[in-house]
Design a protein around this motif. Sequence first.
Motif, PDB file in Angstrom:
ATOM      1  N   GLU A   1       0.984  -0.957   0.076  1.00 11.83           N
ATOM      2  CA  GLU A   1      -0.033  -0.210  -0.003  1.00 11.83           C
ATOM      3  C   GLU A   1       0.298   0.960   0.091  1.00 11.83           C
ATOM      4  OE1 GLU A   1      -3.725  -1.381   2.489  1.00 11.83           O
ATOM      5  OE2 GLU A   1      -2.065  -1.423   3.553  1.00 11.83           O
ATOM      6  N   GLN A   2       2.010   1.283   0.253  1.00 16.59           N
ATOM      7  CA  GLN A   2       2.926   2.627   0.160  1.00 16.59           C
ATOM      8  C   GLN A   2       3.483   2.836  -0.979  1.00 16.59           C
ATOM      9  OE1 GLN A   2       6.039   0.827   3.045  1.00 16.59           O
ATOM     10  NE2 GLN A   2       4.233  -0.110   4.629  1.00 16.59           N
ATOM     11  N   LEU A   3       3.425   1.673  -2.467  1.00 16.73           N
ATOM     12  CA  LEU A   3       3.710   2.373  -3.740  1.00 16.73           C
ATOM     13  C   LEU A   3       3.297   3.128  -4.425  1.00 16.73           C
ATOM     14  CD1 LEU A   3       5.787  -1.639  -3.791  1.00 16.73           C
ATOM     15  CD2 LEU A   3       6.769   0.948  -2.913  1.00 16.73           C
ATOM     16  N   ILE A   4       1.616   2.417  -3.904  1.00 15.22           N
ATOM     17  CA  ILE A   4       0.337   3.179  -5.111  1.00 15.22           C
ATOM     18  C   ILE A   4      -0.258   4.295  -4.438  1.00 15.22           C
ATOM     19  CG2 ILE A   4       0.446   0.681  -6.595  1.00 15.22           C
ATOM     20  CD1 ILE A   4      -1.380   0.541  -4.095  1.00 15.22           C
ATOM     21  N   LEU A   5      -0.953   5.085  -5.507  1.00 18.01           N
ATOM     22  CA  LEU A   5      -1.850   5.868  -4.923  1.00 18.01           C
ATOM     23  C   LEU A   5      -2.750   6.358  -3.918  1.00 18.01           C
ATOM     24  CD1 LEU A   5      -0.658   9.791  -5.824  1.00 18.01           C
ATOM     25  CD2 LEU A   5      -2.152   8.425  -7.012  1.00 18.01           C
ATOM     26  N   TRP A   6      -3.942   5.186  -3.864  1.00 17.70           N
ATOM     27  CA  TRP A   6      -4.608   5.570  -3.217  1.00 17.70           C
ATOM     28  C   TRP A   6      -5.163   4.721  -2.353  1.00 17.70           C
ATOM     29  CZ3 TRP A   6      -7.212   1.324  -2.138  1.00 17.70           C
ATOM     30  CH2 TRP A   6      -6.695   0.144  -2.760  1.00 17.70           C
ATOM     31  N   PRO A   7      -4.514   4.088  -1.692  1.00 17.68           N
ATOM     32  CA  PRO A   7      -4.678   3.821  -0.005  1.00 17.68           C
ATOM     33  C   PRO A   7      -4.521   5.622   0.700  1.00 17.68           C
ATOM     34  CG  PRO A   7      -3.223   2.066  -0.919  1.00 17.68           C
ATOM     35  CD  PRO A   7      -3.666   2.652  -2.147  1.00 17.68           C
ATOM     36  N   VAL A   8      -3.151   6.356   0.605  1.00 16.21           N
ATOM     37  CA  VAL A   8      -2.983   7.007   1.296  1.00 16.21           C
ATOM     38  C   VAL A   8      -3.614   8.215   1.120  1.00 16.21           C
ATOM     39  CG1 VAL A   8      -1.373   7.740  -0.422  1.00 16.21           C
ATOM     40  CG2 VAL A   8      -0.680   8.246   2.742  1.00 16.21           C
ATOM     41  N   VAL A   9      -3.760   8.886  -0.174  1.00 15.19           N
ATOM     42  CA  VAL A   9      -5.156   9.291  -0.363  1.00 15.19           C
ATOM     43  C   VAL A   9      -6.290   9.457   0.181  1.00 15.19           C
ATOM     44  CG1 VAL A   9      -5.858  10.515  -2.228  1.00 15.19           C
ATOM     45  CG2 VAL A   9      -3.928   9.907  -2.989  1.00 15.19           C
ATOM     46  N   GLN A  10      -7.402   8.177  -0.123  1.00 12.69           N
ATOM     47  CA  GLN A  10      -8.536   7.434   0.557  1.00 12.69           C
ATOM     48  C   GLN A  10      -7.624   8.375   2.131  1.00 12.69           C
ATOM     49  OE1 GLN A  10      -8.685   3.368   0.732  1.00 12.69           O
ATOM     50  NE2 GLN A  10     -10.591   4.063  -0.283  1.00 12.69           N
ATOM     51  N   SER A  11      -6.670   7.603   2.645  1.00 11.31           N
ATOM     52  CA  SER A  11      -6.701   7.663   3.893  1.00 11.31           C
ATOM     53  C   SER A  11      -6.653   8.952   4.511  1.00 11.31           C
ATOM     54  CB  SER A  11      -5.550   6.644   4.813  1.00 11.31           C
ATOM     55  OG  SER A  11      -5.697   5.433   4.941  1.00 11.31           O
ATOM     56  N   MET A  12      -5.818   9.790   4.304  1.00 12.52           N
ATOM     57  CA  MET A  12      -5.802  11.506   4.420  1.00 12.52           C
ATOM     58  C   MET A  12      -6.894  11.885   4.016  1.00 12.52           C
ATOM     59  SD  MET A  12      -2.850  12.149   4.851  1.00 12.52           S
ATOM     60  CE  MET A  12      -2.533  10.018   5.633  1.00 12.52           C
ATOM     61  N   LEU A  13      -8.110  11.434   3.849  1.00 11.45           N
ATOM     62  CA  LEU A  13      -9.235  12.099   3.499  1.00 11.45           C
ATOM     63  C   LEU A  13     -10.364  11.925   4.886  1.00 11.45           C
ATOM     64  CD1 LEU A  13     -10.906  10.699   0.278  1.00 11.45           C
ATOM     65  CD2 LEU A  13     -11.024  12.766   0.141  1.00 11.45           C
ATOM     66  N   HIS A  14     -10.203  11.108   5.781  1.00 13.98           N
ATOM     67  CA  HIS A  14     -10.166  11.098   7.263  1.00 13.98           C
ATOM     68  C   HIS A  14      -9.703  11.497   7.928  1.00 13.98           C
ATOM     69  CE1 HIS A  14     -13.353   7.903   5.990  1.00 13.98           C
ATOM     70  NE2 HIS A  14     -12.684   7.640   4.524  1.00 13.98           N
ATOM     71  N   ARG A  15      -8.802  12.870   7.962  1.00 11.21           N
ATOM     72  CA  ARG A  15      -8.213  13.451   8.600  1.00 11.21           C
ATOM     73  C   ARG A  15      -7.068  12.400   9.943  1.00 11.21           C
ATOM     74  NH1 ARG A  15     -11.220  18.977   9.277  1.00 11.21           N
ATOM     75  NH2 ARG A  15     -11.536  19.596   7.291  1.00 11.21           N
ATOM     76  N   PRO A  16      -6.098  11.768   9.560  1.00 14.24           N
ATOM     77  CA  PRO A  16      -5.725  10.852  10.750  1.00 14.24           C
ATOM     78  C   PRO A  16      -4.327  11.749  11.327  1.00 14.24           C
ATOM     79  CG  PRO A  16      -4.436  10.686   8.846  1.00 14.24           C
ATOM     80  CD  PRO A  16      -5.041  11.104   8.068  1.00 14.24           C
ATOM     81  N   SER A  17      -4.031  11.322  12.305  1.00 12.22           N
ATOM     82  CA  SER A  17      -2.766  12.489  13.273  1.00 12.22           C
ATOM     83  C   SER A  17      -1.652  11.772  13.683  1.00 12.22           C
ATOM     84  CB  SER A  17      -3.249  12.237  14.702  1.00 12.22           C
ATOM     85  OG  SER A  17      -4.373  13.014  15.237  1.00 12.22           O
ATOM     86  N   ILE A  18      -1.670  10.363  12.424  1.00 11.33           N
ATOM     87  CA  ILE A  18      -0.405   9.683  12.553  1.00 11.33           C
ATOM     88  C   ILE A  18      -0.023   8.583  10.836  1.00 11.33           C
ATOM     89  CG2 ILE A  18       1.453   7.879  13.492  1.00 11.33           C
ATOM     90  CD1 ILE A  18       0.247   9.339  16.129  1.00 11.33           C
ATOM     91  N   ILE A  19       0.855   8.627  10.616  1.00  6.52           N
ATOM     92  CA  ILE A  19       1.077   7.696   9.112  1.00  6.52           C
ATOM     93  C   ILE A  19       1.877   6.143   9.941  1.00  6.52           C
ATOM     94  CG2 ILE A  19       1.343   7.229   7.198  1.00  6.52           C
ATOM     95  CD1 ILE A  19       0.830  10.298   6.143  1.00  6.52           C
ATOM     96  N   VAL A  20       1.065   5.867   9.923  1.00  9.24           N
ATOM     97  CA  VAL A  20       1.759   3.705  10.423  1.00  9.24           C
ATOM     98  C   VAL A  20       1.715   2.877   9.198  1.00  9.24           C
ATOM     99  CG1 VAL A  20       1.268   2.132  11.878  1.00  9.24           C
ATOM    100  CG2 VAL A  20       0.357   4.169  12.658  1.00  9.24           C
ATOM    101  N   ALA A  21       3.385   2.635   8.980  1.00 13.17           N
ATOM    102  CA  ALA A  21       4.051   1.765   8.634  1.00 13.17           C
ATOM    103  C   ALA A  21       4.468   0.978   8.671  1.00 13.17           C
ATOM    104  CB  ALA A  21       4.622   2.770   7.031  1.00 13.17           C
ATOM    105  N   THR A  22       4.674  -0.218   7.821  1.00 12.39           N
ATOM    106  CA  THR A  22       4.149  -1.896   8.500  1.00 12.39           C
ATOM    107  C   THR A  22       5.225  -2.728   7.194  1.00 12.39           C
ATOM    108  OG1 THR A  22       2.944  -3.206   8.690  1.00 12.39           O
ATOM    109  CG2 THR A  22       3.765  -2.086  10.044  1.00 12.39           C
ATOM    110  N   GLY A  23       6.068  -3.555   7.042  1.00 13.87           N
ATOM    111  CA  GLY A  23       6.308  -3.847   6.257  1.00 13.87           C
ATOM    112  C   GLY A  23       7.047  -5.113   6.753  1.00 13.87           C
ATOM    113  N   ASN A  24       7.213  -6.332   5.388  1.00 16.65           N
ATOM    114  CA  ASN A  24       8.037  -7.732   5.603  1.00 16.65           C
ATOM    115  C   ASN A  24       9.434  -7.863   4.610  1.00 16.65           C
ATOM    116  OD1 ASN A  24       9.177  -9.891   6.569  1.00 16.65           O
ATOM    117  ND2 ASN A  24       7.559 -10.692   6.621  1.00 16.65           N
ATOM    118  N   GLY A  25      10.271  -7.626   4.460  1.00 17.84           N
ATOM    119  CA  GLY A  25      10.429  -7.141   3.810  1.00 17.84           C
ATOM    120  C   GLY A  25      11.651  -8.002   3.059  1.00 17.84           C
TER     121      GLY A  25
END
Length: 388
Positions: free
Chosen positions: A331-355
């Motif tokens: 979800e960190q590589l594509i556009l729409w998930p983060v834009v979708q989340s920003m519409l809800h005015r979050p206070s923090i971005i939390v990102a995880t991965g198993n790379g």
Amino acid sequence: MLLAASIACGLIGWSGEVLLLPVAMVFPALWAMSPLRMVAAFVSAGYFLAASRGLPQGVANFYAADLWPGLLLWVGASLSFVAVHAAAWTLPVRGRLLKGHPEKGRAVRYLAVGVLTGLPPFGITGWAHPLTAAGVLFPGWGWWGLIATAAGLLVMTTRVWPAAAVTLGGFWLWSAATWTEPKLPDGWKAVDLEQGQMLGRDGSLEQHRDLIATVRVAAADGSRVFLLPESALGFWTPTVSRLWQDAIRDLNITVLAGAAVVDPQGYDNVMVAVSADEVRIVYRERMPVPVSMWRPWLAWTGQGGGARAHFFENTAVEIGSTRIAPLICYEQLILWPVVQSMLHRPSIIVATGNGWWTKGTSIVSIQKASTVAWAKLFDLPVVMAFNT
């Protein structure tokens, strides 16, 4: 020359260095300059394949196979991106989408391209979207910064693209000169791991006890919320839930970690929150990695298996009194998930991965750079936890 320049845009813009993301904004000008539709297709392919160059090696690592499956998936993933750009292309001078206004015609066509490659279904493989550079060019501008970047991309498809490039370059230089990394949210702490492919696959009691010990050591600094990487807790079961809750019951903390919830029809890639008072699934991944995780054709054919995609659900979730924008891996590589989340005015971005599977590639660096860019655009603190 156009093909070589587009490849350079993909290589440099998506190198994993956040301050180089604006290089990707040259790509629309190269697309617009293409004298033939076939050239536009090759220019688009060059940019996309260069930007996603780590995919063949990553697939080979994931499946412990040679490069051929990865190469096929790499080329296949580019098809929607190339098809949209090729279909929307128009002649540099004689385009007439808007009668009498060829410049506007190209800009409107590229606007359509930007929307289509940023949103599902084409946006499912819409990596390397130039709009990601907004956070570098206009840090703190929020939605206005996104609009300004979109306008800049459209102008890059017109004859006055040199003026647009100079203007955007000025914003870029100013941003680079004053750049600071996003802040870590107060009371939060990321716990990065280096357990390779065993993370999430080793569900033994010993493995969980080791992770619990790691969290307890980290809790000595007084932090209240601890973030563990994607898949850190493996299969989520009532037994695992009780084990973790009992283990931290004497601490006034919350552990936010990745896990998998399995049923006969497939599984959900999730984040769970564990504290002394409650245990709950707070987030189900909206867009798992296509093919390796998300395989919708299995359900269509009546077969079980594969991760489910919760496209428009849980776009922002509550951890205590804090609203977060969760982003798991792809979800960190594509556009729409983060834009979708920003519409809800979050206070923090939390990102995880198993790379672990990205060894020898820049994929994790690109994920982190993209996440940082979005955090800077909306002036939000960010916390990231990865396993490598």
